[in-house]
Design an enzyme around this catalytic site. Sequence first.
Site, mmCIF file in Angstrom:
data_model
loop_
_atom_site.group_PDB
_atom_site.id
_atom_site.type_symbol
_atom_site.label_atom_id
_atom_site.label_comp_id
_atom_site.label_asym_id
_atom_site.label_seq_id
_atom_site.Cartn_x
_atom_site.Cartn_y
_atom_site.Cartn_z
ATOM 1 N N ASN A 179 -25.998 7.102 20.096
ATOM 2 C CA ASN A 179 -25.941 8.519 19.728
ATOM 3 C C ASN A 179 -27.218 9.269 20.131
ATOM 4 O O ASN A 179 -28.317 8.915 19.688
ATOM 5 C CB ASN A 179 -25.736 8.611 18.213
ATOM 6 C CG ASN A 179 -25.484 10.025 17.751
ATOM 7 O OD1 ASN A 179 -25.305 10.921 18.564
ATOM 8 N ND2 ASN A 179 -25.475 10.226 16.456
ATOM 9 N N PRO B 241 -35.876 -1.642 19.542
ATOM 10 C CA PRO B 241 -34.628 -2.362 19.824
ATOM 11 C C PRO B 241 -33.571 -2.088 18.766
ATOM 12 O O PRO B 241 -33.886 -1.934 17.586
ATOM 13 C CB PRO B 241 -35.058 -3.832 19.809
ATOM 14 C CG PRO B 241 -36.289 -3.874 18.961
ATOM 15 C CD PRO B 241 -36.972 -2.548 19.172
ATOM 16 N N ARG B 242 -32.334 -2.019 19.196
ATOM 17 C CA ARG B 242 -31.220 -1.798 18.268
ATOM 18 C C ARG B 242 -31.159 -2.927 17.225
ATOM 19 O O ARG B 242 -30.801 -2.686 16.080
ATOM 20 C CB ARG B 242 -29.921 -1.737 19.071
ATOM 21 C CG ARG B 242 -28.653 -1.596 18.238
ATOM 22 C CD ARG B 242 -28.541 -0.223 17.630
ATOM 23 N NE ARG B 242 -27.227 -0.017 17.023
ATOM 24 C CZ ARG B 242 -26.912 1.034 16.301
ATOM 25 N NH1 ARG B 242 -27.787 1.996 16.098
ATOM 26 N NH2 ARG B 242 -25.706 1.163 15.779
ATOM 27 N N GLU C 277 -29.747 12.422 17.208
ATOM 28 C CA GLU C 277 -31.013 12.335 16.469
ATOM 29 C C GLU C 277 -32.218 12.633 17.362
ATOM 30 O O GLU C 277 -33.077 13.430 16.993
ATOM 31 C CB GLU C 277 -31.162 10.959 15.813
ATOM 32 C CG GLU C 277 -30.361 10.809 14.535
ATOM 33 C CD GLU C 277 -30.627 9.476 13.856
ATOM 34 O OE1 GLU C 277 -31.422 8.671 14.382
ATOM 35 O OE2 GLU C 277 -30.042 9.236 12.794
ATOM 36 N N GLY D 186 -34.548 1.668 9.632
ATOM 37 C CA GLY D 186 -34.605 2.938 8.916
ATOM 38 C C GLY D 186 -35.812 3.800 9.222
ATOM 39 O O GLY D 186 -36.118 4.729 8.464
ATOM 40 N N GLU D 187 -36.526 3.524 10.330
ATOM 41 C CA GLU D 187 -37.710 4.326 10.654
ATOM 42 C C GLU D 187 -37.565 5.080 11.980
ATOM 43 O O GLU D 187 -38.565 5.452 12.594
ATOM 44 C CB GLU D 187 -38.959 3.447 10.683
ATOM 45 C CG GLU D 187 -39.388 2.958 9.308
ATOM 46 C CD GLU D 187 -40.828 2.461 9.293
ATOM 47 O OE1 GLU D 187 -41.625 2.974 8.482
ATOM 48 O OE2 GLU D 187 -41.150 1.566 10.114
ATOM 49 N N GLU E 84 -22.325 4.651 11.388
ATOM 50 C CA GLU E 84 -21.254 5.214 10.570
ATOM 51 C C GLU E 84 -21.772 5.589 9.184
ATOM 52 O O GLU E 84 -21.374 6.617 8.616
ATOM 53 C CB GLU E 84 -20.098 4.221 10.436
ATOM 54 C CG GLU E 84 -19.318 3.983 11.724
ATOM 55 C CD GLU E 84 -19.925 2.888 12.565
ATOM 56 O OE1 GLU E 84 -21.040 2.421 12.239
ATOM 57 O OE2 GLU E 84 -19.289 2.492 13.561
#
Length: 439
Positions: free
Chosen positions: A338, A271-272, A341, A313-314, A68
């Site tokens: 999603n 991994p998430r 990307e 963030g990578e 989000e």
Amino acid sequence: MSERWARAILTTYRWVGAAAFPMIGGYIVWRAGKGKEDRVRRHERYGRAGHPRPDGPLIWMHAASVGETMAVIGLIEHLLGYGINIVLTTGTVTSAQVAEERLGEGVIHQYVPLDLKPAVSRFLNHWQPDLAIMAESEIWPMTILELGARRVPQVLVNGRLSDRSFERWKKRAYLAEALFENLAHVVAQSEVDGERFRTLGARPVTVSGNLKVDTHAPPVEKEALATLEEQIGDRETWAAVSTHEGEETIAADVHEKLKSRHPDLLTIIVPRHPERADALEEEFTARGLKVARRSRNDTVLAETNILLGDTIGEMGLYLRLTEVAFVGRSLVQSGGQNPIEPARLGTAVLSGCNVQNFRDAYRRLIDAGGARLVRDGEMLAGGVNFLLNNYSARRTMIKAGRAAVDDMSGALNRTLQALDPYIHPLIVKSRLEGDEGHG
């Protein structure tokens, strides 16, 4: 009768929450110990401000987690251009890190207050927002009611209701209507989402498309990318990204199945939840696989089988290292992650079939030929093998995926149009106060 029931339930929720408030501290401390709360800033969860309120109009923007937050960055950047102050709240440590990296000091970041009356009231008393903008599917009853009581316009943007959430709210339609009538506007992601919000009593509802399509491509540190590209050389690669528990095991199975056909194969697993990396490394090592961890800045050697992307963030780095990406939470768990990307950054997208939360994006990618669904690990291995072996098919999928993402763009402009009646008065107010300050 149903309206009376709704009011009674919401009143009970309000007072039960207020009664529980003094006892919630232990829970927050426990979460902080698990790394799920910012230990230093946990007071913000009780509505205590970490910054003074700036002068002038102020918008409260809320984005629950990383997805989000990424979705509303473009919207925030646009609003900042009007000279309006923004306090951005998020609910997770990782989303706070993303906000800091992408927006810096442009916004004031706070952790979202607990949905309990004392915390929400304290937060609103301090910040006194002129407008509240909530992203996606965040429905917090006490927050909605408190904003409604103060006559603060509330707009839900990039609105989405999953199948499960919709069915749950439909069973309590009288409760949904009592909450959604407080929303000034709902800007939904898709026609399906829009119709669901209308069914539950939201008015007015417009459809914008997915804001995530209009975000900038994930950034990358060029030096890190160059280093890893040099280490990987001309090895074949594929990635399993945003994976959930069980899907990393499937990715390791795929690697072992394909190793004989692709002896130099490097599998990138992202991994998430990176905090699971220790357990994953132990699992892979026990299988005889050589692991390099990004968080340790390990070198990818010729004998490395798996690059474990255990950093925040990578994603822009990992996706630029391959042309084939499986997107997780779609084989073992349901809902999906999603795919936009990966498609935007030039990968052929593979996914499990459980993608209800991103149904519209997947439908459009699949129709264009930019994504394919697989039923299980066997079919995933076959899909990865086919794409690694077929340069032409891989490039066709990549091109189709990028074109589909381009076709889906425009959500930001449509969202701004829906927000204009609420934003324009704040722009005028900001300019008038600025003129008075100079007078």
